[in-house]
Design a protein around this motif. Structure first.
Motif, PDB file in Angstrom:
ATOM      1  N   MET A   1       3.502  11.298   5.562  1.00  0.00           N
ATOM      2  CA  MET A   1       2.261  10.808   4.972  1.00  0.00           C
ATOM      3  C   MET A   1       1.708   9.652   5.820  1.00  0.00           C
ATOM      4  O   MET A   1       2.466   8.866   6.368  1.00  0.00           O
ATOM      5  N   ASP A   2       0.380   9.570   5.885  1.00  0.00           N
ATOM      6  CA  ASP A   2      -0.262   8.513   6.684  1.00  0.00           C
ATOM      7  C   ASP A   2       0.188   7.127   6.247  1.00  0.00           C
ATOM      8  O   ASP A   2       0.459   6.262   7.086  1.00  0.00           O
ATOM      9  N   HIS A   3       0.262   6.905   4.930  1.00  0.00           N
ATOM     10  CA  HIS A   3       0.628   5.573   4.448  1.00  0.00           C
ATOM     11  C   HIS A   3       2.042   5.205   4.888  1.00  0.00           C
ATOM     12  O   HIS A   3       2.303   4.048   5.200  1.00  0.00           O
ATOM     13  N   CYS A   4       2.940   6.163   4.935  1.00  0.00           N
ATOM     14  CA  CYS A   4       4.309   5.876   5.394  1.00  0.00           C
ATOM     15  C   CYS A   4       4.343   5.599   6.896  1.00  0.00           C
ATOM     16  O   CYS A   4       5.025   4.677   7.340  1.00  0.00           O
TER      17      CYS A   4
ATOM     18  N   HIS B   1       0.834  -1.201   0.000  1.00  0.00           N
ATOM     19  CA  HIS B   1       0.000   0.000   0.000  1.00  0.00           C
ATOM     20  C   HIS B   1       0.871   1.254   0.000  1.00  0.00           C
ATOM     21  O   HIS B   1       0.619   2.201  -0.756  1.00  0.00           O
ATOM     22  N   CYS B   2       1.895   1.263   0.828  1.00  0.00           N
ATOM     23  CA  CYS B   2       2.784   2.416   0.931  1.00  0.00           C
ATOM     24  C   CYS B   2       3.494   2.668  -0.401  1.00  0.00           C
ATOM     25  O   CYS B   2       3.545   3.801  -0.880  1.00  0.00           O
ATOM     26  N   ALA B   3       4.039   1.622  -1.009  1.00  0.00           N
ATOM     27  CA  ALA B   3       4.749   1.781  -2.283  1.00  0.00           C
ATOM     28  C   ALA B   3       3.821   2.344  -3.350  1.00  0.00           C
ATOM     29  O   ALA B   3       4.197   3.264  -4.098  1.00  0.00           O
ATOM     30  N   THR B   4       2.613   1.826  -3.415  1.00  0.00           N
ATOM     31  CA  THR B   4       1.645   2.301  -4.405  1.00  0.00           C
ATOM     32  C   THR B   4       1.269   3.757  -4.138  1.00  0.00           C
ATOM     33  O   THR B   4       1.221   4.578  -5.059  1.00  0.00           O
TER      34      THR B   4
ATOM     35  N   CYS C   1      12.056   4.952  -0.313  1.00  0.00           N
ATOM     36  CA  CYS C   1      10.933   4.364   0.423  1.00  0.00           C
ATOM     37  C   CYS C   1      10.280   3.268  -0.421  1.00  0.00           C
ATOM     38  O   CYS C   1      10.007   2.166   0.080  1.00  0.00           O
ATOM     39  N   ILE C   2      10.045   3.567  -1.684  1.00  0.00           N
ATOM     40  CA  ILE C   2       9.401   2.600  -2.575  1.00  0.00           C
ATOM     41  C   ILE C   2      10.254   1.337  -2.705  1.00  0.00           C
ATOM     42  O   ILE C   2       9.737   0.215  -2.626  1.00  0.00           O
ATOM     43  N   LYS C   3      11.559   1.503  -2.873  1.00  0.00           N
ATOM     44  CA  LYS C   3      12.455   0.345  -3.009  1.00  0.00           C
ATOM     45  C   LYS C   3      12.421  -0.529  -1.766  1.00  0.00           C
ATOM     46  O   LYS C   3      12.325  -1.759  -1.854  1.00  0.00           O
TER      47      LYS C   3
ATOM     48  N   GLU D   1       2.606  10.301  -5.075  1.00  0.00           N
ATOM     49  CA  GLU D   1       3.037  11.561  -4.451  1.00  0.00           C
ATOM     50  C   GLU D   1       3.598  12.508  -5.504  1.00  0.00           C
ATOM     51  O   GLU D   1       4.078  12.080  -6.551  1.00  0.00           O
ATOM     52  N   GLN D   2       3.550  13.814  -5.208  1.00  0.00           N
ATOM     53  CA  GLN D   2       4.021  14.825  -6.158  1.00  0.00           C
ATOM     54  C   GLN D   2       5.482  14.637  -6.524  1.00  0.00           C
ATOM     55  O   GLN D   2       5.838  14.668  -7.686  1.00  0.00           O
TER      56      GLN D   2
END
Length: 115
Positions: free
Chosen positions: A88-91, A23-26, A40-42, A31-32
């Motif tokens: 961010m909430d997801h992070c 969810h976080c990666a997606t 973070c995505i990796k 994000e802008q």
């Protein structure tokens, strides 16, 4: 009682971490400043893959499952540290799921040894 039954909570914790990381990666991709979120995505993707494999190894009573949890703990701690830097909430939710997973893995892992 089978070993799998004893590890259901740990397996669920690993799977919760997988879902939070995915969810976080997606969400990070939306994000802008995606470039700022690259690290973070990796880590999210690595953590999701590693924890998913850990859950599978526990489910099948693999002889390496408890040793593999050392790796799960390590990636969860790295991912929690990175996600925790972002507001961010997801992070923040991912960081918390990773911290919980790291602690659960730490409580159940065995040292990596070779005979």
């Amino acid at each position: 009682m089978s070993k799998n039954h004893n590890h259901q909570q740990l397996i669920q914790t690993l799977l919760n971490c997988v879902l939070a990381c995915e969810h976080c990666a997606t969400a990070c991709l939306g994000e802008q400043d995606v470039n700022m979120m690259a690290g973070c995505i990796k880590l999210d993707r690595d953590c999701a893959d590693i924890c998913s494999q850990g859950a599978r190894l526990l489910q099948r009573d693999s002889v390496i499952a408890h040793q593999y949890l050392v790796l799960c703990e390590e990636i969860c701690r790295l991912c929690a540290q990175e996600c925790g830097k972002h507001n961010m909430d997801h992070c923040q939710q991912c960081a918390e799921a990773c911290r919980q997973c790291a602690e659960a893995c730490h409580a159940h892992h065995e040292p990596i040894t070779q005979d």
